[in-house]
Design a protein around this motif. Structure first.
Motif, PDB file in Angstrom:
ATOM      1  N   LEU A 326       0.835  -1.200   0.000  1.00  0.00           N
ATOM      2  CA  LEU A 326       0.000   0.000   0.000  1.00  0.00           C
ATOM      3  C   LEU A 326       0.871   1.252   0.000  1.00  0.00           C
ATOM      4  O   LEU A 326       0.620   2.187  -0.769  1.00  0.00           O
ATOM      5  N   LEU A 327       1.887   1.259   0.839  1.00  0.00           N
ATOM      6  CA  LEU A 327       2.764   2.443   0.900  1.00  0.00           C
ATOM      7  C   LEU A 327       3.410   2.700  -0.456  1.00  0.00           C
ATOM      8  O   LEU A 327       3.530   3.844  -0.902  1.00  0.00           O
ATOM      9  N   ARG A 328       3.770   1.626  -1.135  1.00  0.00           N
ATOM     10  CA  ARG A 328       4.373   1.785  -2.454  1.00  0.00           C
ATOM     11  C   ARG A 328       3.357   2.394  -3.421  1.00  0.00           C
ATOM     12  O   ARG A 328       3.664   3.265  -4.225  1.00  0.00           O
ATOM     13  N   ARG A 329       2.132   1.930  -3.291  1.00  0.00           N
ATOM     14  CA  ARG A 329       1.059   2.421  -4.135  1.00  0.00           C
ATOM     15  C   ARG A 329       0.776   3.907  -3.917  1.00  0.00           C
ATOM     16  O   ARG A 329       0.362   4.623  -4.828  1.00  0.00           O
ATOM     17  N   LEU A 330       0.956   4.347  -2.669  1.00  0.00           N
ATOM     18  CA  LEU A 330       0.649   5.742  -2.346  1.00  0.00           C
ATOM     19  C   LEU A 330       1.661   6.691  -2.962  1.00  0.00           C
ATOM     20  O   LEU A 330       1.389   7.869  -3.135  1.00  0.00           O
ATOM     21  N   THR A 331       2.819   6.176  -3.280  1.00  0.00           N
ATOM     22  CA  THR A 331       3.872   7.055  -3.785  1.00  0.00           C
ATOM     23  C   THR A 331       4.296   6.691  -5.203  1.00  0.00           C
ATOM     24  O   THR A 331       4.786   7.531  -5.933  1.00  0.00           O
ATOM     25  N   GLY A 332       4.110   5.426  -5.577  1.00  0.00           N
ATOM     26  CA  GLY A 332       4.687   4.952  -6.829  1.00  0.00           C
ATOM     27  C   GLY A 332       3.781   5.079  -8.033  1.00  0.00           C
ATOM     28  O   GLY A 332       2.728   5.702  -7.977  1.00  0.00           O
ATOM     29  N   PRO A 333       4.191   4.462  -9.135  1.00  0.00           N
ATOM     30  CA  PRO A 333       3.423   4.508 -10.379  1.00  0.00           C
ATOM     31  C   PRO A 333       2.193   3.597 -10.290  1.00  0.00           C
ATOM     32  O   PRO A 333       2.116   2.744  -9.413  1.00  0.00           O
ATOM     33  N   THR A 334       1.266   3.775 -11.188  1.00  0.00           N
ATOM     34  CA  THR A 334       0.092   2.907 -11.225  1.00  0.00           C
ATOM     35  C   THR A 334       0.521   1.491 -11.600  1.00  0.00           C
ATOM     36  O   THR A 334       1.442   1.302 -12.385  1.00  0.00           O
ATOM     37  N   PRO A 335      -0.150   0.502 -11.062  1.00  0.00           N
ATOM     38  CA  PRO A 335       0.237  -0.892 -11.323  1.00  0.00           C
ATOM     39  C   PRO A 335      -0.020  -1.302 -12.765  1.00  0.00           C
ATOM     40  O   PRO A 335      -0.790  -0.664 -13.475  1.00  0.00           O
ATOM     41  N   GLY A 336       0.625  -2.355 -13.178  1.00  0.00           N
ATOM     42  CA  GLY A 336       0.488  -2.842 -14.550  1.00  0.00           C
ATOM     43  C   GLY A 336      -0.823  -3.542 -14.789  1.00  0.00           C
ATOM     44  O   GLY A 336      -1.722  -3.474 -13.964  1.00  0.00           O
ATOM     45  N   PRO A 337      -0.964  -4.219 -15.934  1.00  0.00           N
ATOM     46  CA  PRO A 337      -2.238  -4.864 -16.258  1.00  0.00           C
ATOM     47  C   PRO A 337      -2.497  -6.074 -15.356  1.00  0.00           C
ATOM     48  O   PRO A 337      -1.552  -6.764 -14.971  1.00  0.00           O
ATOM     49  N   GLY A 338      -3.732  -6.326 -15.060  1.00  0.00           N
ATOM     50  CA  GLY A 338      -4.118  -7.483 -14.250  1.00  0.00           C
ATOM     51  C   GLY A 338      -3.896  -7.203 -12.791  1.00  0.00           C
ATOM     52  O   GLY A 338      -3.148  -6.312 -12.411  1.00  0.00           O
ATOM     53  N   PRO A 339      -4.582  -7.967 -11.935  1.00  0.00           N
ATOM     54  CA  PRO A 339      -4.425  -7.742 -10.503  1.00  0.00           C
ATOM     55  C   PRO A 339      -3.006  -8.123 -10.062  1.00  0.00           C
ATOM     56  O   PRO A 339      -2.400  -9.047 -10.592  1.00  0.00           O
ATOM     57  N   THR A 340      -2.488  -7.366  -9.107  1.00  0.00           N
ATOM     58  CA  THR A 340      -1.200  -7.697  -8.520  1.00  0.00           C
ATOM     59  C   THR A 340      -1.469  -8.565  -7.305  1.00  0.00           C
ATOM     60  O   THR A 340      -2.245  -8.187  -6.439  1.00  0.00           O
ATOM     61  N   SER A 341      -0.854  -9.729  -7.266  1.00  0.00           N
ATOM     62  CA  SER A 341      -1.046 -10.531  -6.072  1.00  0.00           C
ATOM     63  C   SER A 341       0.292 -11.057  -5.597  1.00  0.00           C
ATOM     64  O   SER A 341       1.189 -11.318  -6.391  1.00  0.00           O
ATOM     65  N   VAL A 342       0.421 -11.146  -4.304  1.00  0.00           N
ATOM     66  CA  VAL A 342       1.608 -11.762  -3.740  1.00  0.00           C
ATOM     67  C   VAL A 342       1.126 -12.936  -2.904  1.00  0.00           C
ATOM     68  O   VAL A 342       0.326 -12.763  -1.983  1.00  0.00           O
ATOM     69  N   ILE A 343       1.568 -14.123  -3.276  1.00  0.00           N
ATOM     70  CA  ILE A 343       1.140 -15.317  -2.564  1.00  0.00           C
ATOM     71  C   ILE A 343       2.337 -15.823  -1.759  1.00  0.00           C
ATOM     72  O   ILE A 343       3.382 -16.145  -2.332  1.00  0.00           O
ATOM     73  N   THR A 344       2.191 -15.848  -0.455  1.00  0.00           N
ATOM     74  CA  THR A 344       3.308 -16.294   0.371  1.00  0.00           C
ATOM     75  C   THR A 344       3.207 -17.803   0.596  1.00  0.00           C
ATOM     76  O   THR A 344       2.113 -18.359   0.678  1.00  0.00           O
ATOM     77  N   PRO A 345       4.364 -18.476   0.675  1.00  0.00           N
ATOM     78  CA  PRO A 345       4.345 -19.935   0.780  1.00  0.00           C
ATOM     79  C   PRO A 345       3.879 -20.425   2.157  1.00  0.00           C
ATOM     80  O   PRO A 345       3.914 -19.678   3.134  1.00  0.00           O
ATOM     81  N   THR A 346       3.433 -21.664   2.193  1.00  0.00           N
ATOM     82  CA  THR A 346       3.056 -22.309   3.459  1.00  0.00           C
ATOM     83  C   THR A 346       3.954 -23.537   3.625  1.00  0.00           C
ATOM     84  O   THR A 346       4.506 -24.037   2.651  1.00  0.00           O
ATOM     85  N   ARG A 347       4.116 -23.997   4.862  1.00  0.00           N
ATOM     86  CA  ARG A 347       4.873 -25.231   5.031  1.00  0.00           C
ATOM     87  C   ARG A 347       4.360 -26.013   6.230  1.00  0.00           C
ATOM     88  O   ARG A 347       3.732 -25.458   7.138  1.00  0.00           O
ATOM     89  N   LEU A 348       4.650 -27.315   6.205  1.00  0.00           N
ATOM     90  CA  LEU A 348       4.125 -28.185   7.262  1.00  0.00           C
ATOM     91  C   LEU A 348       5.056 -28.159   8.469  1.00  0.00           C
ATOM     92  O   LEU A 348       6.273 -28.265   8.329  1.00  0.00           O
ATOM     93  N   ILE A 349       4.471 -27.998   9.656  1.00  0.00           N
ATOM     94  CA  ILE A 349       5.238 -28.069  10.904  1.00  0.00           C
ATOM     95  C   ILE A 349       4.767 -29.335  11.625  1.00  0.00           C
ATOM     96  O   ILE A 349       3.592 -29.439  11.985  1.00  0.00           O
ATOM     97  N   THR A 350       5.673 -30.288  11.808  1.00  0.00           N
ATOM     98  CA  THR A 350       5.251 -31.553  12.399  1.00  0.00           C
ATOM     99  C   THR A 350       5.450 -31.546  13.911  1.00  0.00           C
ATOM    100  O   THR A 350       6.561 -31.337  14.384  1.00  0.00           O
ATOM    101  N   ARG A 351       4.352 -31.738  14.658  1.00  0.00           N
ATOM    102  CA  ARG A 351       4.444 -31.889  16.109  1.00  0.00           C
ATOM    103  C   ARG A 351       3.826 -33.235  16.473  1.00  0.00           C
ATOM    104  O   ARG A 351       4.063 -34.228  15.795  1.00  0.00           O
ATOM    105  N   HIS A 352       3.015 -33.301  17.520  1.00  0.00           N
ATOM    106  CA  HIS A 352       2.601 -34.627  17.988  1.00  0.00           C
ATOM    107  C   HIS A 352       1.223 -35.119  17.558  1.00  0.00           C
ATOM    108  O   HIS A 352       0.908 -36.287  17.703  1.00  0.00           O
ATOM    109  N   SER A 353       0.385 -34.208  17.027  1.00  0.00           N
ATOM    110  CA  SER A 353      -0.993 -34.629  16.759  1.00  0.00           C
ATOM    111  C   SER A 353      -1.136 -35.420  15.456  1.00  0.00           C
ATOM    112  O   SER A 353      -2.218 -35.936  15.164  1.00  0.00           O
ATOM    113  N   ALA A 354      -0.064 -35.498  14.650  1.00  0.00           N
ATOM    114  CA  ALA A 354      -0.114 -36.282  13.396  1.00  0.00           C
ATOM    115  C   ALA A 354       1.307 -36.505  12.905  1.00  0.00           C
ATOM    116  O   ALA A 354       2.043 -35.549  12.724  1.00  0.00           O
TER     117      ALA A 354
END
Lengths: 354, 354
Positions: A326-354
């Motif tokens: 958002l801060l970048r958007r408030l100061t920077g150029p208009t975004p390019g074509p199509g929605p901008t999305s950032v997808i952050t990765p997920t990972r498995l944390i193994t404990r005792h329930s499985a």
């Protein structure tokens, strides 16, 4: 802690006579224009003069004239964070605390004020919309949106830049070139959970979903279905991301399919509720029923009995990313074509329930 | 859920051409002055005309010009709630959720927006002060203030009406005729707790206090001392209103005075921590050690093992009162001589821990 003493200039209670920009200029021995430039953060003023003005501001207790300042600078250095959740959930689900921590740290670092607005009921939308339209903030971060949520359209209508938390679910969002959102890889994360349960030899894997009017819930269910394309629909129960919802859903599942041997709960809080019901029903975890959650909440996953195997998403990091975009958007150029999305990765944390 | 469709007038993304008040007036077939009066909430416009204007506003997607509107009306219909607590505590202590619920319901009922501003670190004060000075809110509710907190002075300096939650502890507050605050009867409540423990025949009554730079903590300690004027100082340990703080304080007390037979903890969360330590130390509650808390938090007191005898304060009610007093202040006459305070009563709720 810095303590400010009452200043003589604050005047009488109820009718404070505010010092003007003119009085600041006079005290600093500069022109009104110079004083104005310093006060409004403009460049091109010599450091020595700048300091004189700031000293006069401090001594007189001057505050820039409010709304007028906004008219000039068009910048409030403030960002609204709108959460479409009742405060009962906002304050009981640690997800929000972690998310807001990321946002507030990033905004703080850029000297922007986080302005938190809650939406509890339907009628709150109009009021929040009015505040967003009122020139009090430079942009907005919107999250916990439900599928037909009016907030994005409200922000757009008044020309307020915004960033959405979570994949937008409304019609037309996919082709909206002006849209920016941050999400985690919900579908991939759910696949990790189910894969792990399958690798343990579990074959009757149930799932407790979140509310199915939210894309995060739908995406996690899709991930589950990716690996169980011919799965038994009776092994799917809808929860609401709360421990109580997890308890209700787990009870339903046990009643419908007592032979189940694993559960993927789409949030840690629902998993904690499920664990309680399984314990009460005399099922051993993980021996009889293996359980995997989603989130890896700091204050939950490591504290359940047994501790929770779960899919970690970087909640604080997503908050930081939203703020940064958002801060970048408030100061920077208009975004390019199509929605901008950032997808952050997920990972498995193994404990005792499985 | 009400869904708004994109309007044609919203214009191209990134550069929305905002409809003006003139275009509203033209569409409604009224003068600009009439349109302005309706938009800014002024009286004296015939209902039929008012409706025409509002329909034009809706159809064009008009929003009043922001800062300019504030310059005219001087009213934002918004109130800041400033909480001087790190978000980790704000979101983990149900006290705040209950307090904010009271505030937000009362503000909602008066169609005022609650604007939540958090103070996490020292440097946040300046930014929050700037926002309060920026003309974005009509008043402020300040709570969780520490003894040398600069917020009240900041608000006063910019002429922003405010109401304080909790008895103010800074020098000069007692004679400040402009001050309005809401508190509960902390001292009386603490006396109820200790009286109850004494009536059970307990003679070695310890207390776990809150942070002693907050008046609520000091007042509760004073109530304890009222009934134990010659008490053993080693029976007093300072906590911080968290379960972990309660655990630490309880461990200290057991080490210093293993013969103690009762504990008054100045908050339910600290009491819950104390119960955990007592259980781990093999002390039976209430047989060996009777425990009384303070707050009667919905999600805590009835859920501890054993359930908690505690001093009930009307947390949501205090929030409502703060909001109501501020709203009255925004519209009503200046307050009379001396600080205005409303002290709400406390009462003992007897459960199983004492």
């Amino acid at each position: 802690m810095q303590q400010q003493r009452p200043s003589a200039e604050a005047g009488e209670a109820g009718s404070p006579s505010r010092p003007t920009l003119e009085s600041v200029a006079e005290r600093a021995g500069v022109s009104r224009a110079t004083a104005s430039r310093v006060v409004n953060g403009g460049a091109g003023v010599r450091e020595a003069l700048r300091e004189k003005v700031l000293r006069a501001v401090e001594e007189l207790g001057y505050v820039p004239n409010l709304a007028a300042r906004t008219l000039v600078t068009r910048r409030n250095q403030a960002v609204a964070v709108v959460v479409a959740e009742p405060e009962s959930r906002l304050f009981s689900d640690p997800f929000f605390a972690q998310h807001l921590r990321g946002i507030s740290r990033e905004l703080s670092a850029a000297d922007n004020q986080m302005v938190l607005l809650l939406i509890e009921e339907q009628r709150d939308y109009d009021r929040v919309g009015r505040y967003l339209a009122g020139g009090h903030v430079d942009g907005a971060l919107l999250f916990s949106l439900h599928s037909a949520d009016p907030l994005p359209e409200m922000a757009r209508r008044v020309g307020l830049p915004f960033v959405v938390g979570g994949r937008p679910g409304w019609p037309g969002a996919e082709s909206d070139r002006d849209l920016v959102y941050v999400d985690s890889d919900n579908r991939g994360g759910a696949r990790l959970a189910v894969q792990h349960l399958q690798s343990l030899g579990r074959t009757r894997i149930a799932t407790i979903t979140g509310p199915l009017d939210q894309t995060s819930s739908m995406d996690r269910l899709d991930g589950y279905r990716d690996l169980l394309p011919d799965g038994d629909p009776e092994l799917i129960a809808e929860g609401d991301f709360t421990p109580e919802g997890g308890m209700r859903a787990m009870s339903e599942l046990l009643e419908r399919r007592p032979e189940l041997d694993a559960v993927f709960a789409a949030s840690d809080l629902m998993a904690s509720g499920a664990l309680r019901v399984l314990r009460a029903a005399g099922r051993r975890v993980p021996e009889d029923v293996a359980v995997v959650g989603f989130d890896d909440l700091e204050s939950v996953a490591a504290w359940t009995e047994p501790t929770l195997t779960t899919v970690r998403q970087d909640i604080e990091g997503m908050g930081r990313l939203m703020a940064r975009l958002l801060l970048r958007r408030l100061t920077g150029p208009t975004p390019g074509p199509g929605p901008t999305s950032v997808i952050t990765p997920t990972r498995l944390i193994t404990r005792h329930s499985a």
